[in-house]
Design a protein around this motif. Structure first.
Motif, PDB file in Angstrom:
ATOM      1  N   GLY A  31       0.828  -1.209   0.000  1.00  0.00           N
ATOM      2  CA  GLY A  31       0.000   0.000   0.000  1.00  0.00           C
ATOM      3  C   GLY A  31       0.858   1.253   0.000  1.00  0.00           C
ATOM      4  N   HIS A  32       0.331   2.326  -0.595  1.00  0.00           N
ATOM      5  CA  HIS A  32       1.075   3.593  -0.655  1.00  0.00           C
ATOM      6  C   HIS A  32       0.755   4.514   0.511  1.00  0.00           C
ATOM      7  N   ILE A  33      -0.192   4.143   1.368  1.00  0.00           N
ATOM      8  CA  ILE A  33      -0.733   5.116   2.315  1.00  0.00           C
ATOM      9  C   ILE A  33      -0.486   4.727   3.776  1.00  0.00           C
ATOM     10  N   VAL A  59      -2.706  11.931   5.346  1.00  0.00           N
ATOM     11  CA  VAL A  59      -3.683  11.678   4.280  1.00  0.00           C
ATOM     12  C   VAL A  59      -5.116  11.749   4.827  1.00  0.00           C
ATOM     13  N   ILE A 159     -12.008  11.876   2.538  1.00  0.00           N
ATOM     14  CA  ILE A 159     -11.155  12.849   1.831  1.00  0.00           C
ATOM     15  C   ILE A 159     -12.087  13.597   0.876  1.00  0.00           C
ATOM     16  N   PHE A 162     -12.287  13.651  -3.346  1.00  0.00           N
ATOM     17  CA  PHE A 162     -11.231  12.675  -3.638  1.00  0.00           C
ATOM     18  C   PHE A 162     -11.097  12.422  -5.143  1.00  0.00           C
ATOM     19  N   ASP A 217     -11.145   3.209  -4.275  1.00  0.00           N
ATOM     20  CA  ASP A 217      -9.713   2.839  -4.374  1.00  0.00           C
ATOM     21  C   ASP A 217      -9.630   1.381  -4.828  1.00  0.00           C
ATOM     22  N   ASN A 222      -6.285  -4.338  -4.147  1.00  0.00           N
ATOM     23  CA  ASN A 222      -7.214  -4.160  -3.029  1.00  0.00           C
ATOM     24  C   ASN A 222      -8.367  -5.160  -3.057  1.00  0.00           C
ATOM     25  N   THR A 240     -11.528   4.761   2.018  1.00  0.00           N
ATOM     26  CA  THR A 240     -12.181   5.766   1.162  1.00  0.00           C
ATOM     27  C   THR A 240     -13.581   5.331   0.733  1.00  0.00           C
ATOM     28  N   ARG A 255      -7.609   1.033 -14.859  1.00  0.00           N
ATOM     29  CA  ARG A 255      -6.250   1.534 -14.672  1.00  0.00           C
ATOM     30  C   ARG A 255      -5.302   0.458 -14.160  1.00  0.00           C
ATOM     31  N   GLU A 263       2.512  -0.462 -11.821  1.00  0.00           N
ATOM     32  CA  GLU A 263       2.184   0.963 -11.792  1.00  0.00           C
ATOM     33  C   GLU A 263       3.415   1.857 -11.966  1.00  0.00           C
ATOM     34  N   ILE A 312      -5.168   9.786 -11.658  1.00  0.00           N
ATOM     35  CA  ILE A 312      -4.110   9.286 -10.770  1.00  0.00           C
ATOM     36  C   ILE A 312      -2.750   9.716 -11.334  1.00  0.00           C
ATOM     37  N   ARG A 315      -2.175  13.108 -10.151  1.00  0.00           N
ATOM     38  CA  ARG A 315      -1.859  13.113  -8.699  1.00  0.00           C
ATOM     39  C   ARG A 315      -0.400  12.712  -8.468  1.00  0.00           C
ATOM     40  N   PHE A 316       0.079  11.701  -9.182  1.00  0.00           N
ATOM     41  CA  PHE A 316       1.498  11.312  -9.035  1.00  0.00           C
ATOM     42  C   PHE A 316       2.408  12.458  -9.473  1.00  0.00           C
ATOM     43  N   PHE A 327       2.337  10.198  -1.528  1.00  0.00           N
ATOM     44  CA  PHE A 327       2.497   8.751  -1.760  1.00  0.00           C
ATOM     45  C   PHE A 327       3.865   8.302  -1.248  1.00  0.00           C
TER      46      PHE A 327
HETATM   47  C1  GN1 Z   1      -3.308   4.904  -2.967  1.00  0.00           C
HETATM   48  O1  GN1 Z   1      -3.898   2.988  -0.471  1.00  0.00           O
HETATM   49  P1  GN1 Z   1      -3.525   2.476  -1.837  1.00  0.00           P
HETATM   50  O2  GN1 Z   1      -2.085   2.263  -2.023  1.00  0.00           O
HETATM   51  O3  GN1 Z   1      -4.387   1.291  -2.182  1.00  0.00           O
HETATM   52  C2  GN1 Z   1      -4.310   6.044  -3.038  1.00  0.00           C
HETATM   53  C3  GN1 Z   1      -5.213   5.850  -4.259  1.00  0.00           C
HETATM   54  C4  GN1 Z   1      -4.351   5.800  -5.518  1.00  0.00           C
HETATM   55  C5  GN1 Z   1      -3.318   4.701  -5.363  1.00  0.00           C
HETATM   56  C6  GN1 Z   1      -2.365   4.695  -6.522  1.00  0.00           C
HETATM   57  C7  GN1 Z   1      -6.146   7.181   0.008  1.00  0.00           C
HETATM   58  O4  GN1 Z   1      -3.992   3.673  -2.825  1.00  0.00           O
HETATM   59  O5  GN1 Z   1      -6.115   6.936  -4.373  1.00  0.00           O
HETATM   60  O6  GN1 Z   1      -5.152   5.539  -6.640  1.00  0.00           O
HETATM   61  O7  GN1 Z   1      -2.549   4.868  -4.164  1.00  0.00           O
HETATM   62  N1  GN1 Z   1      -5.119   6.080  -1.834  1.00  0.00           N
HETATM   63  C8  GN1 Z   1      -5.355   7.252  -1.226  1.00  0.00           C
HETATM   64  O8  GN1 Z   1      -1.663   3.511  -6.516  1.00  0.00           O
HETATM   65  O9  GN1 Z   1      -4.949   8.336  -1.666  1.00  0.00           O
END
Ligand code: GN1
Ligand code: ADP
Ligand code: MG
Length: 366
Positions: A31-33, A59, A159, A162, A217, A222, A240, A255, A263, A312, A315-316, A327
């Motif tokens: 996970g990125h979060i 976040v 959020i 979002f 998400d 996931n 979310t 995606r 990714e 996305i 956002r990156f 992230f």
């Molecule tokens: C984050 O939490 P995670 O890694 O499943 C992000 C998503 C983005 C994703 C990109 C709360 O997801 O919105 O699409 O990274 N979650 C949040 O990989 O910002």
């Protein structure tokens, strides 16, 4: 994945009603979060496993509203799945803390929660077959169907905005103008690519589509796929889950499921929207959402893949320009690499969009 050293997962673990003694705690998943840990407990019989998570406060500035949503959503899923075959593995359930609450706030104000570990199932970074794509889409669609009957009140917006793509675009414009890390010069082609596509950002918001409860998400990793049967068994990452458009969910499936590349793949020649996987996503999603999906929603299924991939991607790119504050990154330029793969995928979708739309129409009338 490095877990923030300032936090104390072992102390946090001692506050939950786990079965047996905690014998191991290790970082888990990609996970990125959040910080996610696998907890192993010794019991008289086989070891018991749990997932322990620390909510990322930068976040989610209000972890309590995240947990209130999750409390309601997991309880609702649990009620509907009670008594169904394998019901306990098909939805997350919160493990209570020792004080009876459904989460724990430690002395530093960090919020922790725990779930049973779903055994014999895994999240994957990329889909390797059309059947996996079908299963993921079917599971996320079923999730939307199950939460659609959640009684009032409306869930909190954990959020706000979002998936408000125009606001995400505005944030990118601000980052380009401020350029606090002097990185815009390193991302010129990506910035040009993004700026040229402003016109698509408002399409879903302006389409007057119904608000529903969505996951928001729906990354392929996931949803946990059963190791033996391949079935999409459990949807995870509920932070979310809130009011949204179903197309946000379908778009993120496109995606993260249709390209064979990860990714953050640097070899962009590997990034392409594979039509058979898109077809399986459409079939899996339509099969599990027939009860409520409208024609107006269906007509944007292909477009949503392009839009959410673009969103996305910006956002990156924004996070890269701002200095990687959102992230988690694991190498220099990581967010720029991620934005490049997203934009390559947007291009691939653009090239196939008409065909994708025709497919959606043919599946819908079948
Ligand atoms: C984050 O939490 P995670 O890694 O499943 C992000 C998503 C983005 C994703 C990109 C709360 O997801 O919105 O699409 O990274 N979650 C949040 O990989 O910002
Ligand atoms: P993040 O918000 O940081 O993405 P997630 O909630 O998605 O965190 O958890 C990270 C990963 O851990 C998931 O992608 C999934 O593979 C795995 N995971 C999460 N919860 C469970 C669970 N209850 N059982 C098994 N694996 C899980
Ligand atoms: Mg996740």
């Amino acid at each position: 994945m490095a877990v923030n050293e300032a936090r104390d997962p072992r102390a946090a673990a001692s506050h939950f009603q786990f079965q047996g003694e905690v014998v191991a705690l290790e970082p888990y998943g990609n996970g990125h979060i959040n910080d996610t840990l696998l907890v192993t407990c010794r019991t008289g019989a086989a070891p018991a496993h749990y997932i322990l998570q620390n909510i990322n406060r930068s976040v989610f500035p209000s972890p309590a509203i995240v947990m209130q949503n999750i409390e309601r959503v997991t309880a609702h899923l649990g009620r509907q799945l009670a008594g169904t075959p394998d019901g306990a593995r098909r939805a997350l359930t919160l493990i209570p803390a020792r004080d009876g609450k459904n989460w724990h706030v430690d002395g530093q104000g960090e919020t922790w929660r725990a779930y049973p570990f779903v055994e014999d199932a895994h999240g994957h970074e990329t889909a390797t077959s059309a059947e996996q794509a079908y299963q993921a889409a079917h599971a996320f669609g079923r999730f939307q169907h199950l939460v659609s009957s959640l009684p009032a009140p409306r869930l909190h917006e954990t959020i706000p905005d979002f998936h408000h793509t125009p606001k995400r675009f505005a944030a990118l414009e601000r980052a380009i103008a401020a350029d606090p890390m002097n990185r815009a010069r390193l991302a010129r082609p990506e910035i040009e690519f993004a700026l040229a596509r402003q016109s698509i950002t408002g399409v879903l918001i302006e389409a007057n589509l119904p608000e529903r409860i969505t996951h928001n998400d729906t990354k392929f990793n996931n949803v946990l796929l059963d190791d033996a049967s391949g079935e999409g068994v459990c949807v995870v990452d509920l932070d979310t889950v809130m009011p949204g458009l179903v197309l946000y969910d379908f778009g993120d499936m496109v995606r993260t499921t249709t390209s064979p590349a990860e990714e953050d793949e640097r070899d962009l020649s590997k990034v392409t929207m594979q039509f058979p996987l898109f077809e399986s996503l459409v079939r899996g999603y339509i099969d599990s959402t027939r009860a409520f999906l409208t024609a107006a929603e269906r007509q944007f299924l292909a477009f949503s893949g392009k839009l959410i991939t673009f969103e996305i991607g910006i956002r990156f790119l924004t996070d890269y320009l701002n200095g990687d504050t959102y992230f988690k990154i694991h190498r220099e330029g990581h967010n720029l690499d991620r934005s490049r793969t997203q934009f390559k995928l947007v291009e691939s979708i653009e090239q196939q969009e008409e065909k994708m739309n025709r497919l959606v129409e043919s599946v819908a009338v079948a």
